[in-house]
Scaffold this motif. Structure first.
Motif, PDB file in Angstrom:
ATOM      1  N   LEU A  45       0.821  -1.212   0.000  1.00 22.04           N
ATOM      2  CA  LEU A  45       0.000   0.000   0.000  1.00 22.04           C
ATOM      3  C   LEU A  45       0.849   1.255   0.000  1.00 22.04           C
ATOM      4  CD1 LEU A  45      -2.935  -0.892   2.374  1.00 22.04           C
ATOM      5  CD2 LEU A  45      -3.015  -0.452  -0.088  1.00 22.04           C
ATOM      6  N   GLU A  46       1.914   1.206   0.776  1.00 18.74           N
ATOM      7  CA  GLU A  46       2.777   2.374   0.867  1.00 18.74           C
ATOM      8  C   GLU A  46       3.409   2.686  -0.496  1.00 18.74           C
ATOM      9  OE1 GLU A  46       5.737   2.181   4.016  1.00 18.74           O
ATOM     10  OE2 GLU A  46       6.969   3.493   2.744  1.00 18.74           O
ATOM     11  N   ASN A  47       3.872   1.639  -1.188  1.00 18.11           N
ATOM     12  CA  ASN A  47       4.474   1.860  -2.511  1.00 18.11           C
ATOM     13  C   ASN A  47       3.460   2.364  -3.519  1.00 18.11           C
ATOM     14  OD1 ASN A  47       7.269   1.243  -2.328  1.00 18.11           O
ATOM     15  ND2 ASN A  47       6.653  -0.841  -1.851  1.00 18.11           N
ATOM     16  N   GLU A  48       2.284   1.780  -3.445  1.00 17.24           N
ATOM     17  CA  GLU A  48       1.230   2.194  -4.370  1.00 17.24           C
ATOM     18  C   GLU A  48       0.894   3.673  -4.175  1.00 17.24           C
ATOM     19  OE1 GLU A  48      -2.827   0.375  -4.417  1.00 17.24           O
ATOM     20  OE2 GLU A  48      -1.617  -1.285  -5.206  1.00 17.24           O
ATOM     21  N   LYS A  49       0.807   4.053  -2.909  1.00 18.38           N
ATOM     22  CA  LYS A  49       0.476   5.441  -2.586  1.00 18.38           C
ATOM     23  C   LYS A  49       1.593   6.368  -3.087  1.00 18.38           C
ATOM     24  CE  LYS A  49      -0.867   8.306   1.382  1.00 18.38           C
ATOM     25  NZ  LYS A  49       0.330   8.941   1.915  1.00 18.38           N
ATOM     26  N   HIS A  50       2.826   5.958  -2.866  1.00 21.10           N
ATOM     27  CA  HIS A  50       3.959   6.782  -3.308  1.00 21.10           C
ATOM     28  C   HIS A  50       3.921   6.948  -4.825  1.00 21.10           C
ATOM     29  CE1 HIS A  50       8.013   8.454  -2.497  1.00 21.10           C
ATOM     30  NE2 HIS A  50       8.212   8.117  -3.765  1.00 21.10           N
ATOM     31  N   GLN A  51       3.613   5.871  -5.522  1.00 17.89           N
ATOM     32  CA  GLN A  51       3.551   5.935  -6.979  1.00 17.89           C
ATOM     33  C   GLN A  51       2.433   6.882  -7.447  1.00 17.89           C
ATOM     34  OE1 GLN A  51       2.681   2.242  -8.906  1.00 17.89           O
ATOM     35  NE2 GLN A  51       3.402   2.955 -10.891  1.00 17.89           N
ATOM     36  N   GLN A  52       1.286   6.762  -6.797  1.00 20.15           N
ATOM     37  CA  GLN A  52       0.158   7.640  -7.176  1.00 20.15           C
ATOM     38  C   GLN A  52       0.491   9.095  -6.901  1.00 20.15           C
ATOM     39  OE1 GLN A  52      -3.056   5.970  -4.945  1.00 20.15           O
ATOM     40  NE2 GLN A  52      -3.401   4.326  -6.424  1.00 20.15           N
ATOM     41  N   GLY A  54       3.453  10.354  -6.904  1.00 23.03           N
ATOM     42  CA  GLY A  54       4.422  10.745  -7.929  1.00 23.03           C
ATOM     43  C   GLY A  54       3.735  11.140  -9.223  1.00 23.03           C
ATOM     44  N   GLU A  55       2.735  10.373  -9.608  1.00 21.07           N
ATOM     45  CA  GLU A  55       1.978  10.695 -10.826  1.00 21.07           C
ATOM     46  C   GLU A  55       1.251  12.023 -10.672  1.00 21.07           C
ATOM     47  OE1 GLU A  55       1.168   5.962 -11.696  1.00 21.07           O
ATOM     48  OE2 GLU A  55      -0.542   7.306 -11.483  1.00 21.07           O
ATOM     49  N   TYR A  56       0.667  12.214  -9.514  1.00 17.41           N
ATOM     50  CA  TYR A  56      -0.086  13.440  -9.233  1.00 17.41           C
ATOM     51  C   TYR A  56       0.854  14.652  -9.247  1.00 17.41           C
ATOM     52  CZ  TYR A  56      -4.134  15.887  -7.233  1.00 17.41           C
ATOM     53  OH  TYR A  56      -5.200  16.719  -7.025  1.00 17.41           O
ATOM     54  N   PHE A  57       2.043  14.467  -8.682  1.00 19.21           N
ATOM     55  CA  PHE A  57       3.020  15.565  -8.667  1.00 19.21           C
ATOM     56  C   PHE A  57       3.397  15.958 -10.098  1.00 19.21           C
ATOM     57  CE2 PHE A  57       7.485  17.015  -8.611  1.00 19.21           C
ATOM     58  CZ  PHE A  57       7.311  18.169  -7.866  1.00 19.21           C
ATOM     59  N   ASN A  81       3.663  14.226   1.405  1.00 17.09           N
ATOM     60  CA  ASN A  81       4.650  14.127   0.321  1.00 17.09           C
ATOM     61  C   ASN A  81       4.427  15.220  -0.718  1.00 17.09           C
ATOM     62  OD1 ASN A  81       6.150  11.987   1.236  1.00 17.09           O
ATOM     63  ND2 ASN A  81       4.996  10.440   0.095  1.00 17.09           N
ATOM     64  N   LEU A  82       3.177  15.363  -1.137  1.00 20.02           N
ATOM     65  CA  LEU A  82       2.887  16.362  -2.186  1.00 20.02           C
ATOM     66  C   LEU A  82       3.215  17.762  -1.704  1.00 20.02           C
ATOM     67  CD1 LEU A  82      -0.399  14.914  -3.674  1.00 20.02           C
ATOM     68  CD2 LEU A  82       1.686  15.420  -4.968  1.00 20.02           C
ATOM     69  N   GLN A  83       2.903  18.062  -0.462  1.00 22.25           N
ATOM     70  CA  GLN A  83       3.205  19.400   0.059  1.00 22.25           C
ATOM     71  C   GLN A  83       4.709  19.650   0.064  1.00 22.25           C
ATOM     72  OE1 GLN A  83       1.171  19.504   3.810  1.00 22.25           O
ATOM     73  NE2 GLN A  83      -0.801  19.804   2.797  1.00 22.25           N
ATOM     74  N   ARG A  84       5.455  18.649   0.530  1.00 18.83           N
ATOM     75  CA  ARG A  84       6.909  18.811   0.604  1.00 18.83           C
ATOM     76  C   ARG A  84       7.505  18.949  -0.799  1.00 18.83           C
ATOM     77  NH1 ARG A  84       7.621  14.425   2.726  1.00 18.83           N
ATOM     78  NH2 ARG A  84       8.602  13.213   1.075  1.00 18.83           N
ATOM     79  N   VAL A 133      19.511  23.747 -24.860  1.00 19.15           N
ATOM     80  CA  VAL A 133      18.229  23.064 -24.711  1.00 19.15           C
ATOM     81  C   VAL A 133      18.341  22.076 -23.548  1.00 19.15           C
ATOM     82  CG1 VAL A 133      18.784  21.480 -26.605  1.00 19.15           C
ATOM     83  CG2 VAL A 133      16.439  21.668 -25.833  1.00 19.15           C
ATOM     84  N   LEU A 134      17.433  22.274 -22.590  1.00 14.87           N
ATOM     85  CA  LEU A 134      17.487  21.495 -21.356  1.00 14.87           C
ATOM     86  C   LEU A 134      16.335  20.501 -21.332  1.00 14.87           C
ATOM     87  CD1 LEU A 134      17.986  24.632 -19.127  1.00 14.87           C
ATOM     88  CD2 LEU A 134      19.738  22.920 -19.575  1.00 14.87           C
ATOM     89  N   ILE A 135      16.677  19.264 -21.028  1.00 11.98           N
ATOM     90  CA  ILE A 135      15.645  18.240 -20.841  1.00 11.98           C
ATOM     91  C   ILE A 135      15.488  18.077 -19.335  1.00 11.98           C
ATOM     92  CG2 ILE A 135      15.047  15.813 -21.140  1.00 11.98           C
ATOM     93  CD1 ILE A 135      17.088  15.786 -23.505  1.00 11.98           C
ATOM     94  N   TYR A 136      14.294  18.343 -18.823  1.00 12.43           N
ATOM     95  CA  TYR A 136      14.037  18.161 -17.389  1.00 12.43           C
ATOM     96  C   TYR A 136      13.177  16.922 -17.164  1.00 12.43           C
ATOM     97  CZ  TYR A 136      16.043  22.475 -15.614  1.00 12.43           C
ATOM     98  OH  TYR A 136      16.920  23.463 -15.238  1.00 12.43           O
ATOM     99  N   ASP A 137      13.549  16.168 -16.142  1.00 12.35           N
ATOM    100  CA  ASP A 137      12.756  15.014 -15.754  1.00 12.35           C
ATOM    101  C   ASP A 137      12.585  15.053 -14.239  1.00 12.35           C
ATOM    102  OD1 ASP A 137      11.669  12.451 -17.081  1.00 12.35           O
ATOM    103  OD2 ASP A 137      12.601  11.725 -15.236  1.00 12.35           O
ATOM    104  N   TRP A 138      11.334  15.028 -13.794  1.00  8.80           N
ATOM    105  CA  TRP A 138      11.061  15.089 -12.344  1.00  8.80           C
ATOM    106  C   TRP A 138      11.071  13.668 -11.799  1.00  8.80           C
ATOM    107  CZ3 TRP A 138      11.599  19.796 -13.332  1.00  8.80           C
ATOM    108  CH2 TRP A 138      10.828  20.494 -14.244  1.00  8.80           C
ATOM    109  N   LYS A 139      11.773  13.479 -10.699  1.00  6.21           N
ATOM    110  CA  LYS A 139      11.818  12.150 -10.068  1.00  6.21           C
ATOM    111  C   LYS A 139      11.375  12.264  -8.620  1.00  6.21           C
ATOM    112  CE  LYS A 139      13.784   9.667 -13.406  1.00  6.21           C
ATOM    113  NZ  LYS A 139      12.863   8.904 -14.264  1.00  6.21           N
ATOM    114  N   THR A 140      10.503  11.367  -8.201  1.00  9.24           N
ATOM    115  CA  THR A 140      10.064  11.363  -6.805  1.00  9.24           C
ATOM    116  C   THR A 140      10.661  10.159  -6.066  1.00  9.24           C
ATOM    117  OG1 THR A 140       8.011  10.309  -7.550  1.00  9.24           O
ATOM    118  CG2 THR A 140       7.944  12.677  -7.182  1.00  9.24           C
TER     119      THR A 140
END
Ligand code: SF4
Length: 276
Positions: A45-52, A54-57, A81-84, A133-140
């Motif tokens: 559950l914790e991993n699933e929540k973290h993944q969701q 991450g998608e939301y972010f 997590n989202l707030q931080r 030209v900068l490629i940005y990738d967000w990682k959570t």
């Protein structure tokens, strides 16, 4: 003999990474389209929540980059997590300024022919600024991966090489020179430790040659062996199918954990819309 059901027409950094990590995983995921038969890790559950989250972010940042105000976005950060992550984004001058850049292309999709396939990539952000030209990738990710690990990933190599091949429309019709390109991984939990990779013509040649060779290999593959590196199975969704363990992975091996983080990486196709 091939037993695959689906005809593959596109390749991506994820499918190529799967192919080099474990040909069997590539087959199960992209040719057989086998859905996820096993719980991925514990605690699930914790991993699933973290993944969701991450998608939301990713969706929140994308909305901000197309013009929704930071104040409005903040109202949607409804977990710790989202707030931080959002605070970190707002407090990081390097990424905060991107929302004001005229030459910004959030969630850009590029593609180019590659052997029998089309190579396709979805970028979190391509930003053109002062001839660069900068490629940005967000990682959570919960851990900051090593730069050596990141630079060798298919994502880094595919994103940079494909921008040279297919990014001319973002540069007045002229292909970007590899030397203009920099790839930046920005970590929402490590905002002051981005990983930056400058690109060169020699790297582009090496990467594109590798991609052509790999796509030929994929096209002519007639067997899909299970990886010999059992660490890669610890977090793999197919491990019960492959009889590589039913229980979830709990290894302390750093590389296996990073592999796991990437398996839980955000996939754009999975990100739903948020109503603003
Ligand atoms: S469990 Fe291991 S062998 Fe099976 S697909 Fe996953 S990584 Fe490959």
């Amino acid at each position: 003999m091939k037993t695959s059901f689906f005809k593959l027409t596109t390749l991506s950094q994820s499918s190529l990474q799967d192919y080099v990590d474990c040909a069997q995983r590539f087959k199960l995921r992209y040719l057989d389209r086998l859905s996820y038969p096993a719980i991925e890790t514990e605690p699930t559950l914790e991993n699933e929540k973290h993944q969701q989250e991450g998608e939301y972010f990713h969706r929140l940042v994308q909305q901000h980059l197309i013009g929704i105000s930071a104040e409005q976005i903040a109202k949607f950060t409804n977990s710790a997590n989202l707030q931080r992550w959002w605070e970190n984004f707002q407090n990081s001058e390097d990424v905060k300024r991107l929302a004001e850049l005229p030459g910004r292309y959030p969630e850009a999709t590029l593609s180019a022919p590659l052997g029998n396939y089309r190579l396709l990539a979805k970028y979190d952000l391509i930003a053109v600024e002062n001839g660069k030209v900068l490629i940005y990738d967000w990682k959570t990710y919960r851990k900051r991966p090593r730069n050596e690990w990141l630079s060798a990933r298919m994502q880094t190599r595919v994103y940079c090489a494909l921008l040279v091949k297919a990014g001319a429309h973002l540069n007045g019709g002229q292909p970007f020179e590899p030397e203009q390109i920099e790839m930046v991984y920005w970590f929402a939990d490590f905002p002051n430790e981005p990983a930056r990779f400058a690109y060169t013509s020699a790297q582009f040649k090496r990467d594109w040659d590798m991609l052509v060779k790999l796509s030929d290999e994929v096209a002519s593959a007639s067997s899909y062996p299970l990886t010999e590196d059992r660490q890669k199975c610890a977090y793999c969704t197919y491990r019960s199918y492959c009889e590589r363990g039913i229980g979830a992975g709990n290894t302390d091996q750093a590389e296996a954990e990073m592999e796991a983080e990437e398996l839980f990486d955000v996939n754009f196709e999975q990100i739903g819309e948020i109503a603003f």
